[in-house]
Design a protein around this motif. Structure first.
Motif, PDB file in Angstrom:
ATOM      1  N   TRP A  52      -3.158  -4.490  20.877  1.00  0.00           N
ATOM      2  CA  TRP A  52      -3.403  -4.267  19.451  1.00  0.00           C
ATOM      3  C   TRP A  52      -2.823  -5.369  18.579  1.00  0.00           C
ATOM      4  N   TYR A  53      -1.652  -5.899  18.934  1.00  0.00           N
ATOM      5  CA  TYR A  53      -1.075  -6.944  18.107  1.00  0.00           C
ATOM      6  C   TYR A  53      -1.946  -8.197  18.108  1.00  0.00           C
ATOM      7  N   ASP A  54      -2.709  -8.391  19.186  1.00  0.00           N
ATOM      8  CA  ASP A  54      -3.613  -9.539  19.219  1.00  0.00           C
ATOM      9  C   ASP A  54      -4.807  -9.343  18.286  1.00  0.00           C
ATOM     10  N   ARG A  55      -5.077  -8.096  17.921  1.00  0.00           N
ATOM     11  CA  ARG A  55      -6.237  -7.801  17.078  1.00  0.00           C
ATOM     12  C   ARG A  55      -5.896  -7.632  15.605  1.00  0.00           C
ATOM     13  N   VAL A  56      -4.641  -7.347  15.293  1.00  0.00           N
ATOM     14  CA  VAL A  56      -4.298  -7.044  13.909  1.00  0.00           C
ATOM     15  C   VAL A  56      -4.482  -8.272  13.030  1.00  0.00           C
ATOM     16  N   GLU A  57      -4.788  -8.009  11.789  1.00  0.00           N
ATOM     17  CA  GLU A  57      -5.033  -9.065  10.822  1.00  0.00           C
ATOM     18  C   GLU A  57      -4.230  -8.790   9.565  1.00  0.00           C
ATOM     19  N   VAL A  58      -4.032  -9.820   8.776  1.00  0.00           N
ATOM     20  CA  VAL A  58      -3.472  -9.677   7.437  1.00  0.00           C
ATOM     21  C   VAL A  58      -4.643  -9.612   6.468  1.00  0.00           C
ATOM     22  N   SER A  59      -4.686  -8.555   5.691  1.00  0.00           N
ATOM     23  CA  SER A  59      -5.761  -8.378   4.719  1.00  0.00           C
ATOM     24  C   SER A  59      -5.260  -8.762   3.328  1.00  0.00           C
ATOM     25  N   VAL A  60      -5.958  -9.701   2.699  1.00  0.00           N
ATOM     26  CA  VAL A  60      -5.601 -10.137   1.346  1.00  0.00           C
ATOM     27  C   VAL A  60      -6.670  -9.608   0.401  1.00  0.00           C
ATOM     28  N   PHE A  61      -6.342  -8.538  -0.318  1.00  0.00           N
ATOM     29  CA  PHE A  61      -7.305  -7.917  -1.225  1.00  0.00           C
ATOM     30  C   PHE A  61      -7.236  -8.602  -2.584  1.00  0.00           C
ATOM     31  N   MET A  62      -8.379  -9.092  -3.019  1.00  0.00           N
ATOM     32  CA  MET A  62      -8.449  -9.788  -4.300  1.00  0.00           C
ATOM     33  C   MET A  62      -8.670  -8.792  -5.437  1.00  0.00           C
ATOM     34  N   CYS A  63      -8.410  -9.246  -6.631  1.00  0.00           N
ATOM     35  CA  CYS A  63      -8.410  -8.350  -7.785  1.00  0.00           C
ATOM     36  C   CYS A  63      -9.801  -7.783  -8.084  1.00  0.00           C
ATOM     37  N   PRO A  64      -9.902  -6.448  -8.203  1.00  0.00           N
ATOM     38  CA  PRO A  64     -11.155  -5.850  -8.685  1.00  0.00           C
ATOM     39  C   PRO A  64     -11.094  -5.720 -10.213  1.00  0.00           C
ATOM     40  N   GLN A  65     -12.081  -5.092 -10.767  1.00  0.00           N
ATOM     41  CA  GLN A  65     -12.051  -4.829 -12.205  1.00  0.00           C
ATOM     42  C   GLN A  65     -11.033  -3.724 -12.503  1.00  0.00           C
ATOM     43  N   ASP A  66     -10.414  -3.804 -13.652  1.00  0.00           N
ATOM     44  CA  ASP A  66      -9.521  -2.756 -14.172  1.00  0.00           C
ATOM     45  C   ASP A  66      -8.324  -2.503 -13.267  1.00  0.00           C
ATOM     46  N   SER A  67      -7.781  -3.512 -12.626  1.00  0.00           N
ATOM     47  CA  SER A  67      -6.580  -3.338 -11.813  1.00  0.00           C
ATOM     48  C   SER A  67      -5.345  -3.450 -12.699  1.00  0.00           C
ATOM     49  N   ALA A  68      -4.334  -2.611 -12.405  1.00  0.00           N
ATOM     50  CA  ALA A  68      -3.106  -2.603 -13.208  1.00  0.00           C
ATOM     51  C   ALA A  68      -2.060  -3.570 -12.680  1.00  0.00           C
ATOM     52  N   VAL A  69      -2.350  -4.264 -11.589  1.00  0.00           N
ATOM     53  CA  VAL A  69      -1.393  -5.205 -11.003  1.00  0.00           C
ATOM     54  C   VAL A  69      -1.265  -6.420 -11.925  1.00  0.00           C
ATOM     55  N   PRO A  70      -0.032  -6.910 -12.178  1.00  0.00           N
ATOM     56  CA  PRO A  70       0.160  -8.046 -13.100  1.00  0.00           C
ATOM     57  C   PRO A  70      -0.645  -9.284 -12.725  1.00  0.00           C
ATOM     58  N   THR A  71      -0.831  -9.552 -11.452  1.00  0.00           N
ATOM     59  CA  THR A  71      -1.580 -10.747 -11.043  1.00  0.00           C
ATOM     60  C   THR A  71      -3.071 -10.602 -11.332  1.00  0.00           C
ATOM     61  N   CYS A  72      -3.488  -9.408 -11.742  1.00  0.00           N
ATOM     62  CA  CYS A  72      -4.905  -9.171 -12.064  1.00  0.00           C
ATOM     63  C   CYS A  72      -5.103  -8.977 -13.570  1.00  0.00           C
ATOM     64  N   ALA A  73      -4.178  -9.522 -14.344  1.00  0.00           N
ATOM     65  CA  ALA A  73      -4.227  -9.329 -15.800  1.00  0.00           C
ATOM     66  C   ALA A  73      -5.478  -9.931 -16.419  1.00  0.00           C
ATOM     67  N   THR A  74      -6.039 -10.957 -15.795  1.00  0.00           N
ATOM     68  CA  THR A  74      -7.233 -11.611 -16.355  1.00  0.00           C
ATOM     69  C   THR A  74      -8.520 -10.925 -15.926  1.00  0.00           C
ATOM     70  N   GLY A  75      -8.405  -9.830 -15.166  1.00  0.00           N
ATOM     71  CA  GLY A  75      -9.599  -9.110 -14.733  1.00  0.00           C
ATOM     72  C   GLY A  75      -9.946  -9.424 -13.288  1.00  0.00           C
ATOM     73  N   GLU A  76     -11.217  -9.254 -12.982  1.00  0.00           N
ATOM     74  CA  GLU A  76     -11.677  -9.466 -11.609  1.00  0.00           C
ATOM     75  C   GLU A  76     -11.469 -10.915 -11.190  1.00  0.00           C
ATOM     76  N   VAL A  77     -11.168 -11.102  -9.893  1.00  0.00           N
ATOM     77  CA  VAL A  77     -10.886 -12.420  -9.367  1.00  0.00           C
ATOM     78  C   VAL A  77     -12.031 -13.384  -9.681  1.00  0.00           C
ATOM     79  N   LEU A 167       0.726  -0.456  10.085  1.00  0.00           N
ATOM     80  CA  LEU A 167       0.105   0.839  10.345  1.00  0.00           C
ATOM     81  C   LEU A 167       0.383   1.316  11.765  1.00  0.00           C
ATOM     82  N   LEU A 168       0.666   0.380  12.685  1.00  0.00           N
ATOM     83  CA  LEU A 168       0.897   0.739  14.083  1.00  0.00           C
ATOM     84  C   LEU A 168       2.363   1.019  14.384  1.00  0.00           C
ATOM     85  N   GLU A 169       3.262   0.513  13.554  1.00  0.00           N
ATOM     86  CA  GLU A 169       4.685   0.659  13.829  1.00  0.00           C
ATOM     87  C   GLU A 169       5.135   2.114  13.953  1.00  0.00           C
TER      88      GLU A 169
END
Length: 304
Positions: A52-77, A167-169
């Protein structure tokens, strides 16, 4: 002649202490089952981590519309922000850590969601436009997740960085604790087995004091006197080891291979081959138990 005498003494001892011998066999069986189960659990954890560790990936989710995260202050990516992240992932600074990068569009994310959760209220209410674009990063070494996460977290257009390994830990933690529990129970049962074997040998030695005294008078060696008693404990322990190996083999054959492996084909389970691999260790443990118990008992009750 000597061999015949030793065997006759062995048979006599087993007849006189049938109930104790059976108890030794059963306690040894149970204790070695726990030892074997702990070993198989560790092998299972190793298989799952390697797979499983050979298959796991890091997922980088980009900003959608109306996100409250500070890095998404300008709106959708924006396209410019996406290009900056792509350039960072392809940079020489992250080259030692990043193996492959996959970009997932909204349409691809929507199709994957429909495949994972078909015929649900969520799939009927969501549209592709409501999904997030993301980067899927396969790492050279999954243990180096934090290096990549630190570079990506907080950048404009990035809403969240998720390590799938996290998620596997919890699963591996549960399995590790189950292994520790099996080892603890095995330790208690092994102590019980040693005490039982010791008691059995003592009873056998005490019941044959007359024969032992005669053997001393005719000049028999310590080894010749003690050998029948040692063989009693060894045979009982080996019988328990054989039952333990047989029980684990049946469990692996019918419970794991016959049921779990067919129900969860995406998991690489331990099998009967792994049981046979640890079988010599269980037999060696049984011999060690018998040896320790014999030394403790015979040094006092049959010494010249």
């Amino acid at each position: 002649m000597r061999l015949r005498f030793v065997l006759s003494q062995l048979a006599s001892g087993l007849r006189r202490n049938v109930s104790m011998t059976v108890s030794v066999v059963l306690v040894t069986f149970i204790s070695l089952v726990f030892v074997g189960a702990a070993a198989l659990l560790q092998m299972q954890i190793g298989n799952m981590k390697d797979d499983w560790y050979d298959r796991v990936e890091v997922s980088v989710f980009m900003c959608p519309q109306d996100s409250a995260v500070p890095t998404c202050a300008t709106g959708e990516v924006s396209e410019e922000q996406l290009a900056d992240i792509e350039e960072l992932l392809a940079s020489e600074a992250l080259a030692p850590y990043v193996d492959e990068v996959f970009f997932e569009t909204k349409e691809e994310a929507y199709a994957a969601f429909q495949e994972q959760m078909p015929d649900t209220v969520w799939t009927q209410s969501l549209t592709p436009e409501q999904m997030q674009v993301s980067f899927r990063i396969k790492l050279v070494d999954p243990e180096q997740y934090q290096v990549v996460a630190d570079e990506l977290t907080g950048r404009p257009g990035v809403e969240d960085v998720v390590d799938q390994r996290a998620l596997l830990e919890p699963l591996f933690l549960i399995l590790d604790r189950a292994t520790l529990l099996a080892v603890a129970l095995a330790g208690v049962m092994i102590v019980t087995a040693v005490l039982l074997i010791t008691t059995t040998i003592r009873l056998s030695a005490m019941s044959r004091r007359r024969e032992t005294s005669i053997m001393r008078l005719v000049g028999a060696s310590n080894l010749f006197i003690q050998l029948p008693f040692m063989l009693e404990g060894a045979l009982a322990a080996l019988a328990g080891a054989a039952l333990a190996v047989g029980g684990l083999w049946l469990a692996a054959r019918y419970l794991v291979e016959g049921w779990l492996a067919t129900e969860f084909q995406w998991v690489q389970f331990v099998d009967t081959g792994d049981v046979l691999l640890i079988a010599p260790l269980l037999v060696a443990a049984a011999i060690l138990l018998a040896g320790i118990s014999s030394l403790v008992s015979l040094s006092r009750y049959t010494r010249v």
